[in-house]
Design a protein around this motif. Structure first.
Motif, mmCIF file in Angstrom:
data_model
loop_
_atom_site.group_PDB
_atom_site.id
_atom_site.type_symbol
_atom_site.label_atom_id
_atom_site.label_comp_id
_atom_site.label_asym_id
_atom_site.label_seq_id
_atom_site.Cartn_x
_atom_site.Cartn_y
_atom_site.Cartn_z
ATOM 1 N N ILE A 11 1.093 -0.390 0.048
ATOM 2 C CA ILE A 11 -0.424 -0.474 0.232
ATOM 3 C C ILE A 11 0.909 1.183 -0.093
ATOM 4 C CG2 ILE A 11 -1.536 1.342 0.979
ATOM 5 C CD1 ILE A 11 -2.286 -1.206 2.169
ATOM 6 N N ILE A 12 0.502 2.113 -1.083
ATOM 7 C CA ILE A 12 1.460 3.478 -1.104
ATOM 8 C C ILE A 12 1.013 4.379 -0.475
ATOM 9 C CG2 ILE A 12 2.401 2.227 -3.183
ATOM 10 C CD1 ILE A 12 0.547 4.435 -5.027
ATOM 11 N N GLY A 13 -0.703 4.340 0.228
ATOM 12 C CA GLY A 13 -0.090 6.222 1.438
ATOM 13 C C GLY A 13 -1.411 5.263 1.802
ATOM 14 N N GLY A 14 -1.240 6.380 3.145
ATOM 15 C CA GLY A 14 -2.797 6.974 3.989
ATOM 16 C C GLY A 14 -2.134 5.756 4.803
ATOM 17 N N ARG A 19 2.449 -0.752 4.197
ATOM 18 C CA ARG A 19 2.498 -2.029 4.232
ATOM 19 C C ARG A 19 1.959 -3.164 3.301
ATOM 20 N NH1 ARG A 19 -1.313 -2.942 9.227
ATOM 21 N NH2 ARG A 19 -1.441 -5.613 8.754
ATOM 22 N N LEU A 20 2.414 -4.666 3.537
ATOM 23 C CA LEU A 20 2.427 -5.580 2.896
ATOM 24 C C LEU A 20 1.405 -6.592 2.699
ATOM 25 C CD1 LEU A 20 6.443 -6.602 2.403
ATOM 26 C CD2 LEU A 20 5.414 -4.708 1.031
ATOM 27 N N LEU A 21 0.524 -6.725 1.661
ATOM 28 C CA LEU A 21 -0.091 -7.646 1.509
ATOM 29 C C LEU A 21 -0.176 -8.777 0.735
ATOM 30 C CD1 LEU A 21 -3.774 -5.039 1.784
ATOM 31 C CD2 LEU A 21 -2.014 -6.401 3.685
ATOM 32 N N PHE A 65 -7.995 -2.361 -1.643
ATOM 33 C CA PHE A 65 -7.353 -1.243 -0.107
ATOM 34 C C PHE A 65 -6.547 0.413 0.139
ATOM 35 C CE2 PHE A 65 -7.247 -6.396 0.376
ATOM 36 C CZ PHE A 65 -8.345 -6.571 1.576
ATOM 37 N N GLU A 66 -5.892 0.662 -1.618
ATOM 38 C CA GLU A 66 -5.303 2.042 -1.325
ATOM 39 C C GLU A 66 -6.192 2.952 -1.474
ATOM 40 O OE1 GLU A 66 -1.825 3.801 -1.192
ATOM 41 O OE2 GLU A 66 -1.441 1.711 -2.342
ATOM 42 N N ALA A 67 -7.192 2.594 -1.177
ATOM 43 C CA ALA A 67 -8.857 3.743 -1.386
ATOM 44 C C ALA A 67 -9.433 3.952 0.215
ATOM 45 C CB ALA A 67 -9.892 3.031 -1.825
ATOM 46 N N LEU A 68 -9.513 2.837 0.680
ATOM 47 C CA LEU A 68 -9.690 2.540 2.051
ATOM 48 C C LEU A 68 -8.144 2.981 3.044
ATOM 49 C CD1 LEU A 68 -11.079 -0.965 2.891
ATOM 50 C CD2 LEU A 68 -12.347 1.231 3.010
#
Length: 189
Positions: A11-14, A19-21, A65-68
């Motif tokens: 995940i690149i932001g927020g 975090r790695l998924l 997940f990026e949007a969340l």
């Protein structure tokens, strides 16, 4: 950044930045690269806080997940593969994402039954399957996108005839390698 390695995406932001998924090996599953996601979410950032989001071909969950992570109000993830849907549920649980639902099943069939309107819809289907025109038609028929909502389409570059509704205004467009990114704003009919 390069494509995720070891079947993990970052995940690149927020709130969940870096975090790695994990995601499973599933034919046709092609997570949106970090570089492309950074571009798309720079385009969408002002519209995400509190947004109702639909990720039609969720796959790895990279877009949803990026949007969340960037304050979307709620995200619905549609995924056909049982293996991928199970991993999406596990990732949502790991992130404690209570504002996320995973729907396992055929995206076309699910789109035909939805009645909720969304602020943002992600369409990033497996390439070469011809799924985009039918998805766009169902979104229109069932009025699934709000006026002044956003539809992001990721496709192979050579795909040109998408039968985009006249009231969807092309806001941004970019090419990245073999991929074409398009963001449409939905205007009044």
């Amino acid at each position: 950044m390069a494509k995720p390695t070891g079947n993990r995406l970052r995940i690149i932001g927020g709130q969940w930045r870096s975090r790695l998924l994990p995601f499973p090996d599933v034919e046709g599953l092609r997570p949106t690269t970090d570089r492309v996601r950074e571009t798309v979410f720079n385009w969408l950032q002002p519209y995400l806080p509190g947004a109702q989001v639909l990720d039609v071909f969720a796959g790895s969950g990279a877009l949803g997940f990026e949007a969340l992570s960037r304050e979307a109000g709620f995200v619905n993830l549609l995924e056909r593969s049982q293996k991928a849907a199970k991993q999406l549920q596990e990732n949502a649980k790991t992130l404690n994402a209570k504002n996320c639902n995973v729907h396992m099943g055929d995206a076309i069939q699910i789109l035909a039954t939805l009645t909720t309107q969304f602020d943002v819809i992600f369409l990033d289907p497996p390439f070469g399957k011809g799924l985009l025109p039918q998805c766009i038609e169902l979104i229109e028929q069932h009025n699934l996108i709000k006026t002044q909502g956003w539809v992001y389409i990721e496709s192979e570059q050579e795909l040109t005839d998408l039968n985009i509704p006249k009231h969807w205004r092309l806001h941004r467009e970019k090419k990245a390698g073999q991929v074409k990114l398009r963001l449409f704003e939905v205007m009044n009919k």
